[in-house]
Write a protein that holds these residues in place. Structure first.
Motif, PDB file in Angstrom:
ATOM      1  N   ALA A  85       0.830  -1.204   0.000  1.00 48.36           N
ATOM      2  CA  ALA A  85       0.000   0.000   0.000  1.00 48.36           C
ATOM      3  C   ALA A  85       0.866   1.257   0.000  1.00 48.36           C
ATOM      4  N   LEU A  86       1.974   1.241   0.759  1.00 52.07           N
ATOM      5  CA  LEU A  86       2.868   2.406   0.775  1.00 52.07           C
ATOM      6  C   LEU A  86       3.529   2.605  -0.585  1.00 52.07           C
ATOM      7  N   ALA A  87       3.939   1.526  -1.218  1.00 51.11           N
ATOM      8  CA  ALA A  87       4.567   1.645  -2.536  1.00 51.11           C
ATOM      9  C   ALA A  87       3.584   2.233  -3.543  1.00 51.11           C
ATOM     10  N   ASP A  88       2.342   1.783  -3.515  1.00 53.68           N
ATOM     11  CA  ASP A  88       1.322   2.345  -4.414  1.00 53.68           C
ATOM     12  C   ASP A  88       1.083   3.822  -4.105  1.00 53.68           C
ATOM     13  N   TYR A  89       1.094   4.161  -2.826  1.00 49.49           N
ATOM     14  CA  TYR A  89       0.867   5.546  -2.415  1.00 49.49           C
ATOM     15  C   TYR A  89       1.977   6.457  -2.927  1.00 49.49           C
ATOM     16  N   LEU A  90       3.227   6.013  -2.787  1.00 48.48           N
ATOM     17  CA  LEU A  90       4.361   6.802  -3.276  1.00 48.48           C
ATOM     18  C   LEU A  90       4.303   6.950  -4.789  1.00 48.48           C
ATOM     19  N   ALA A  91       3.940   5.887  -5.489  1.00 49.70           N
ATOM     20  CA  ALA A  91       3.820   5.968  -6.947  1.00 49.70           C
ATOM     21  C   ALA A  91       2.740   6.958  -7.349  1.00 49.70           C
ATOM     22  N   MET A  92       1.634   6.975  -6.617  1.00 51.01           N
ATOM     23  CA  MET A  92       0.564   7.913  -6.898  1.00 51.01           C
ATOM     24  C   MET A  92       1.024   9.352  -6.686  1.00 51.01           C
ATOM     25  N   LEU A  93       1.775   9.583  -5.610  1.00 53.18           N
ATOM     26  CA  LEU A  93       2.274  10.934  -5.344  1.00 53.18           C
ATOM     27  C   LEU A  93       3.245  11.389  -6.425  1.00 53.18           C
ATOM     28  N   ARG A  94       4.126  10.498  -6.858  1.00 53.51           N
ATOM     29  CA  ARG A  94       5.084  10.867  -7.911  1.00 53.51           C
ATOM     30  C   ARG A  94       4.359  11.144  -9.225  1.00 53.51           C
ATOM     31  N   ALA A  95       3.333  10.366  -9.518  1.00 49.46           N
ATOM     32  CA  ALA A  95       2.581  10.586 -10.757  1.00 49.46           C
ATOM     33  C   ALA A  95       1.831  11.915 -10.709  1.00 49.46           C
ATOM     34  N   ALA A  96       1.332  12.271  -9.539  1.00 48.47           N
ATOM     35  CA  ALA A  96       0.537  13.497  -9.425  1.00 48.47           C
ATOM     36  C   ALA A  96       1.400  14.745  -9.307  1.00 48.47           C
ATOM     37  N   HIS A  97       2.595  14.630  -8.695  1.00 48.15           N
ATOM     38  CA  HIS A  97       3.400  15.822  -8.379  1.00 48.15           C
ATOM     39  C   HIS A  97       4.772  15.820  -9.025  1.00 48.15           C
ATOM     40  N   GLY A  98       5.084  14.775  -9.759  1.00 53.54           N
ATOM     41  CA  GLY A  98       6.360  14.752 -10.445  1.00 53.54           C
ATOM     42  C   GLY A  98       7.467  14.150  -9.610  1.00 53.54           C
ATOM     43  N   PRO A  99       8.638  13.977 -10.220  1.00 57.09           N
ATOM     44  CA  PRO A  99       9.749  13.316  -9.519  1.00 57.09           C
ATOM     45  C   PRO A  99      10.307  14.110  -8.350  1.00 57.09           C
ATOM     46  N   ASP A 100      10.016  15.413  -8.284  1.00 60.38           N
ATOM     47  CA  ASP A 100      10.517  16.239  -7.178  1.00 60.38           C
ATOM     48  C   ASP A 100       9.480  16.406  -6.075  1.00 60.38           C
ATOM     49  N   VAL A 101       8.614  15.430  -5.894  1.00 57.89           N
ATOM     50  CA  VAL A 101       7.532  15.555  -4.925  1.00 57.89           C
ATOM     51  C   VAL A 101       8.060  15.759  -3.504  1.00 57.89           C
ATOM     52  N   GLU A 102       9.241  15.209  -3.191  1.00 62.95           N
ATOM     53  CA  GLU A 102       9.747  15.351  -1.821  1.00 62.95           C
ATOM     54  C   GLU A 102      10.159  16.774  -1.491  1.00 62.95           C
ATOM     55  N   THR A 103      10.205  17.645  -2.500  1.00 63.24           N
ATOM     56  CA  THR A 103      10.482  19.070  -2.250  1.00 63.24           C
ATOM     57  C   THR A 103       9.289  19.927  -2.672  1.00 63.24           C
ATOM     58  N   SER A 104       8.127  19.313  -2.723  1.00 67.60           N
ATOM     59  CA  SER A 104       6.919  20.031  -3.134  1.00 67.60           C
ATOM     60  C   SER A 104       6.678  21.262  -2.265  1.00 67.60           C
ATOM     61  N   GLY A 105       6.106  22.290  -2.873  1.00 69.17           N
ATOM     62  CA  GLY A 105       5.746  23.485  -2.115  1.00 69.17           C
ATOM     63  C   GLY A 105       4.573  23.268  -1.192  1.00 69.17           C
ATOM     64  N   ASN A 106       3.835  22.200  -1.369  1.00 72.77           N
ATOM     65  CA  ASN A 106       2.735  21.854  -0.464  1.00 72.77           C
ATOM     66  C   ASN A 106       3.332  21.087   0.720  1.00 72.77           C
ATOM     67  N   PRO A 107       3.356  21.674   1.909  1.00 70.38           N
ATOM     68  CA  PRO A 107       4.040  21.027   3.029  1.00 70.38           C
ATOM     69  C   PRO A 107       3.411  19.703   3.439  1.00 70.38           C
ATOM     70  N   PHE A 108       2.094  19.550   3.271  1.00 67.79           N
ATOM     71  CA  PHE A 108       1.465  18.291   3.637  1.00 67.79           C
ATOM     72  C   PHE A 108       1.860  17.188   2.667  1.00 67.79           C
ATOM     73  N   VAL A 109       1.867  17.508   1.383  1.00 71.74           N
ATOM     74  CA  VAL A 109       2.278  16.528   0.386  1.00 71.74           C
ATOM     75  C   VAL A 109       3.748  16.159   0.597  1.00 71.74           C
ATOM     76  N   ARG A 110       4.578  17.172   0.789  1.00 73.41           N
ATOM     77  CA  ARG A 110       6.008  16.947   0.964  1.00 73.41           C
ATOM     78  C   ARG A 110       6.293  16.025   2.154  1.00 73.41           C
ATOM     79  N   CYS A 111       5.738  16.373   3.309  1.00 76.73           N
ATOM     80  CA  CYS A 111       6.019  15.593   4.514  1.00 76.73           C
ATOM     81  C   CYS A 111       5.354  14.222   4.471  1.00 76.73           C
ATOM     82  N   SER A 112       4.192  14.135   3.860  1.00 77.83           N
ATOM     83  CA  SER A 112       3.541  12.842   3.727  1.00 77.83           C
ATOM     84  C   SER A 112       4.407  11.906   2.893  1.00 77.83           C
ATOM     85  N   TYR A 113       4.968  12.443   1.797  1.00 74.79           N
ATOM     86  CA  TYR A 113       5.828  11.625   0.939  1.00 74.79           C
ATOM     87  C   TYR A 113       7.085  11.192   1.709  1.00 74.79           C
ATOM     88  N   GLN A 114       7.715  12.140   2.380  1.00 71.73           N
ATOM     89  CA  GLN A 114       8.956  11.832   3.085  1.00 71.73           C
ATOM     90  C   GLN A 114       8.750  10.760   4.146  1.00 71.73           C
TER      91      GLN A 114
END
Length: 443
Positions: free
Chosen positions: A388-417
């Motif tokens: 489930a975590l692997a699918d979640y990370l893939a979904m985040l990368r697809a939605a926010h791009g490969p730089d999702v871990e530095t996203s300007g959205n702090p919730f998205v960024r920290c959730s991914y990290q």
């Protein structure tokens, strides 16, 4: 009105030290809100530091009660709440012990405060009828906590329930009534009969599903043998569904330091719901974990159920699948208190929250943190969790791009990290991704 010049402000201070409390009290009556706020903070820092009491705290009580008694006084709700907190803290002190002030002087002020609070119950009873619910809430608790006459307190609290219209205030009456029986055992029969009437008596406007749920939880906590755990939970599930058919109203952002414009509203077509805006805080003992008024009753029921994991699992699954955001958030915190590994239905309910709610995902992931994590996955469920975590990370990368871990959205960024960290730890305990340390938190 009391005059601050008539009080002895030297007690609790070493010779030569000047007490600033009289000035703070005077400024707390200022017409300027910013002056009042600063004065309130200064008062708490000097006379109620880190929630402790000393002679200056005791000397301040007449002046604080003067402010609370004045309907025109500003910030009355904060003053009444402060009085309740001071009294509650004094009761937590050992009456036979000597404590020390922040200035290094011996203090037994808690004894004087404890002796004086029962005489102020009449004042708190008046505050409990105030038009402002934020004044009534601490006053209701104070009536139950400081009364020496248990029957009078039970009568006063019982009179409040029919006239309260807000769910938070109604549930606070139930909780305070139940705690009265613990503090004054001679009221146990009266309180139990009252809870039974609320739970099983004729339907009245003030005994809706949330109130009956609270009565059920406290009745079971007081007498676990009164009914079976399974029957109690079955009834609780019905009341929970009735209580959460409509979502809890969300709080409006008041500009607090924990909420920035960048983390409110919509980002990248994903809705962000900051945790602290889910609903108004209710339980003073769990202010950072509770967002729905009914969660206090649910937590009480979980406490009463103890190690009955199957029954608690049924209750948590219902909480996690509730249509009410605040109820789901609070269920995450309660899942952390389950003994042992997460039952699979609870784990599945938690994982179902990941795709749509950044705040929920962050609360969930924090439960697996190295330092304060309390969530444990059973070995047989590790594959379910990591998949489930692997699918979640893939979904985040697809939605926010490969730089999702530095996203300007702090919730998205920290959730991914934090999802990356959790996934790494459950696949290999030594594979913690160091590059996620030091990233800016969302608040």
């Amino acid at each position: 009105m009391s005059n601050t010049s008539d009080a002895d402000w030297s007690a609790g201070h070493s010779p030569g030290q000047v007490c600033g409390v009289p000035g703070h009290l005077a400024r707390m009556r200022s017409a300027d809100p910013s002056v009042r706020r600063a004065a309130f903070e200064d008062f708490c820092a000097e006379a109620f530091p880190e929630g402790t009491v000393d002679p200056c705290t005791a000397a301040s009580l007449p002046f604080l009660f003067d402010m609370a008694d004045d309907p025109a006084a500003p910030d009355r709700a904060e003053i009444v709440r402060l009085l309740f907190l001071i009294g509650r803290e004094a009761r937590r002190h050992d009456p036979d012990e000597v404590y020390w002030t922040v200035y290094g002087v011996e203090s037994r002020a808690h004894v004087d405060i404890n002796a004086g609070m029962p005489g102020r119950v009449g004042a708190f009873a008046r505050y409990a009828t105030d038009a402002d619910p934020l004044v009534r809430r601490p006053a209701i608790q104070a009536v139950g906590l400081f009364s020496a006459d248990g029957e009078r307190a039970a009568r006063l609290l019982g009179e409040r329930l029919p006239v309260e219209t807000g769910t938070a205030e109604q549930l606070l009456v139930v909780r305070t009534m139940a705690s009265l029986a613990d503090r004054l055992p001679e009221t146990a029969h009266t309180v139990t009969a009252w809870l039974d009437d609320v739970l099983d008596g004729s339907d009245r406007p003030h005994t809706g599903a949330p109130v009956r749920l609270a009565a059920l939880a406290h009745r079971f906590l007081r007498d676990p043998g009164h009914d079976t755990a399974a029957d109690t939970v079955s009834r609780a599930l019905t009341l929970l569904r009735e209580s959460t058919r409509l979502p809890t109203a969300e709080k409006r952002c008041d500009g607090c330091r924990r909420c920035r414009p960048t983390c409110c509203g919509r980002h990248d077509d994903f809705t962000v719901r900051p945790v602290h805006l889910a609903a108004e805080f209710f339980d003073p003992d769990h202010v950072w974990e509770e967002h729905s008024p009914i969660s206090s009753a649910l937590r009480t029921l979980h406490t009463a159920l103890g190690d009955r994991v199957p029954e608690r699992t049924d209750l948590l699954v219902a909480q996690l699948s509730s249509p009410d955001t605040a109820t789901r958030y609070d269920a995450i915190a309660m899942a952390k208190d389950l003994p042992g590994p997460l039952p699979r239905p609870v784990l599945a309910g938690l994982l179902a929250l990941l795709p749509d709610d950044w705040a929920a995902s962050r609360m969930f992931m924090e439960g697996f943190g190295t330092y304060n994590g309390r969530l444990e996955v059973a070995p047989e469920d590790t594959a379910l969790f990591t998949g489930a975590l692997a699918d979640y990370l893939a979904m985040l990368r697809a939605a926010h791009g490969p730089d999702v871990e530095t996203s300007g959205n702090p919730f998205v960024r920290c959730s991914y990290q934090e999802a990356v960290v959790a996934l790494a730890e459950h696949r290999n305990p030594h594979a913690r991704p160091v590059h996620t340390y030091g990233m800016e938190p969302p608040y």
